[in-house]
Design a protein around this motif. Structure first.
Motif, PDB file in Angstrom:
ATOM      1  N   SER A  15      47.735 -35.654 -33.146  1.00  0.00           N
ATOM      2  CA  SER A  15      46.880 -36.363 -32.150  1.00  0.00           C
ATOM      3  C   SER A  15      46.433 -37.625 -32.671  1.00  0.00           C
ATOM      4  CB  SER A  15      46.820 -35.970 -30.833  1.00  0.00           C
ATOM      5  OG  SER A  15      47.767 -35.558 -30.071  1.00  0.00           O
ATOM      6  N   SER A  16      45.113 -36.173 -33.595  1.00  0.00           N
ATOM      7  CA  SER A  16      44.225 -37.171 -34.202  1.00  0.00           C
ATOM      8  C   SER A  16      44.178 -37.803 -36.029  1.00  0.00           C
ATOM      9  CB  SER A  16      42.789 -36.303 -34.445  1.00  0.00           C
ATOM     10  OG  SER A  16      42.395 -35.519 -33.503  1.00  0.00           O
ATOM     11  N   LYS A  17      45.098 -37.485 -35.969  1.00  0.00           N
ATOM     12  CA  LYS A  17      45.728 -37.927 -37.107  1.00  0.00           C
ATOM     13  C   LYS A  17      46.517 -38.862 -36.621  1.00  0.00           C
ATOM     14  CE  LYS A  17      47.029 -37.188 -42.295  1.00  0.00           C
ATOM     15  NZ  LYS A  17      47.944 -36.574 -42.978  1.00  0.00           N
ATOM     16  N   ALA A  18      47.475 -38.726 -35.853  1.00  0.00           N
ATOM     17  CA  ALA A  18      48.502 -40.002 -35.037  1.00  0.00           C
ATOM     18  C   ALA A  18      47.558 -41.541 -34.915  1.00  0.00           C
ATOM     19  CB  ALA A  18      49.551 -40.397 -34.732  1.00  0.00           C
ATOM     20  N   CYS A  19      46.769 -40.859 -33.563  1.00  0.00           N
ATOM     21  CA  CYS A  19      45.314 -41.528 -33.549  1.00  0.00           C
ATOM     22  C   CYS A  19      44.842 -42.811 -34.533  1.00  0.00           C
ATOM     23  CB  CYS A  19      44.712 -41.101 -32.543  1.00  0.00           C
ATOM     24  SG  CYS A  19      43.363 -42.512 -31.958  1.00  0.00           S
ATOM     25  N   LEU A  20      44.367 -42.250 -35.610  1.00  0.00           N
ATOM     26  CA  LEU A  20      43.833 -42.798 -36.584  1.00  0.00           C
ATOM     27  C   LEU A  20      45.036 -44.032 -37.450  1.00  0.00           C
ATOM     28  CD1 LEU A  20      41.795 -39.919 -38.295  1.00  0.00           C
ATOM     29  CD2 LEU A  20      40.860 -42.243 -37.690  1.00  0.00           C
ATOM     30  N   LYS A  21      46.102 -43.420 -37.766  1.00  0.00           N
ATOM     31  CA  LYS A  21      46.965 -44.365 -38.346  1.00  0.00           C
ATOM     32  C   LYS A  21      47.281 -45.065 -37.362  1.00  0.00           C
ATOM     33  CE  LYS A  21      49.627 -42.371 -42.024  1.00  0.00           C
ATOM     34  NZ  LYS A  21      49.939 -42.736 -43.078  1.00  0.00           N
ATOM     35  N   SER A  22      47.306 -45.051 -36.333  1.00  0.00           N
ATOM     36  CA  SER A  22      47.615 -46.215 -34.965  1.00  0.00           C
ATOM     37  C   SER A  22      47.182 -47.261 -35.325  1.00  0.00           C
ATOM     38  CB  SER A  22      47.962 -45.949 -33.737  1.00  0.00           C
ATOM     39  OG  SER A  22      46.384 -45.238 -33.270  1.00  0.00           O
ATOM     40  N   GLY A  23      45.401 -47.019 -36.066  1.00  0.00           N
ATOM     41  CA  GLY A  23      44.960 -48.229 -36.017  1.00  0.00           C
ATOM     42  C   GLY A  23      43.528 -48.434 -35.593  1.00  0.00           C
TER      43      GLY A  23
END
Length: 281
Positions: free
Chosen positions: A47-55
């Motif tokens: 979740s944390s990595k996807a959040c960062l990769k979403s901007g």
């Protein structure tokens, strides 16, 4: 059907905003990801990595102490706050300013954790995504539905949805019950499945991206991270849900050409998120 929209590239593009040329991490949104318990820290990493990769400009994970080294090593771009307890969350305390949150992934159902969720929902007025064990805890304490932040995004799969709204006999009955729930508590519900539906009040959005490759552990954790990341950047909750679900599904459409359906895993969602975003330009 009245008030029914297919989520295609056009619908996603209508909602998508590019990042300003003079942007910096301080104005790109700070997201809090709350979850994890002993043996289930991977969910918060995803979740944390996807959040960062979403901007999202900044991401802070709130986790039990057992996950500290895992998070700091697995997602070095994220910051970490730990609970006082080792194996599960007992209280969600933080003094930082955040713009949105996602809560529930890998969190477990311990009674301490249930109390922590109760107080978090009661005290938090930020946009949020409620997922996984947070949904299951709510299902066990239905009087807590009233605590849900207005326009919160709930992301149940079929079994979690059944616990929230009860059983249904047909697709039409399911959608009717979801609409009733959305109206009663003023929340957005992402009904994860094939296809995924987004329901807010009487409006129903049906996603057109995604495939069976998403039937893998952690893909829902990735979706929650994407949604929370978009919320923290200031997207309206319905727009965040529509755009996030579309992009999440698109990562599987893009990725299977290299992995096939069998070997696609949740990390592949994250790895293909950049290409998904680029397709909207």
């Amino acid at each position: 059907m009245e008030n029914y929209t297919l989520i295609d590239r056009f619908e996603a593009q209508k909602r998508f905003r590019s990042i300003a040329g003079d942007a910096h991490k301080g104005i790109q949104g700070h997201t809090l990801i709350v979850g994890g318990s002993y043996g289930k820290m991977g969910s918060v990493c995803l979740s944390s990595k996807a959040c960062l990769k979403s901007g999202a400009g900044l991401v802070t994970a709130y986790i039990p102490k057992c996950g500290y080294e895992i998070l700091q090593t697995g997602v070095p771009e994220a910051m970490v706050i730990t609970d006082d307890y080792t194996d599960h969350i007992t209280a969600i305390g933080y003094k930082i300013k955040v713009d949105a949150a996602a809560i529930g992934m890998g969190m477990g159902h311990h009674s301490d954790t249930q109390h922590a969720l109760f107080h978090f929902l009661k005290m938090s007025a930020i946009p949020m995504v409620v997922d996984a064990d947070a949904l299951n805890i709510l299902s066990q304490n239905k009087e807590w539905f009233e605590l849900l932040h207005k326009h919160a995004i709930l992301t149940p799969h079929a079994k979690e949805l059944e616990r929230l709204i009860g059983v249904w006999d047909s697709h039409e009955e399911m959608l009717r019950k979801v609409k009733d729930f959305s109206k009663k508590f003023d929340v957005i519900i992402v009904v994860k499945g094939a296809p995924t539906y987004i329901v807010y009040m009487d409006a129903v959005f049906e996603n057109t991206t995604g495939n069976q490759a998403l039937a893998t552990a952690g893909s829902g954790d990735v979706l929650s991270g994407i949604l929370a990341g978009l919320l923290s950047q200031g997207y309206a909750p319905v727009d965040a849900a529509v755009l996030g679900v579309y992009l999440h599904g698109l990562t599987a459409n893009i990725g299977v050409s290299e992995t096939g359906y069998h070997s696609f895993i949740a990390s592949d969602c994250i790895n293909n998120l950049g290409k998904a975003f680029l397709s909207l330009y």
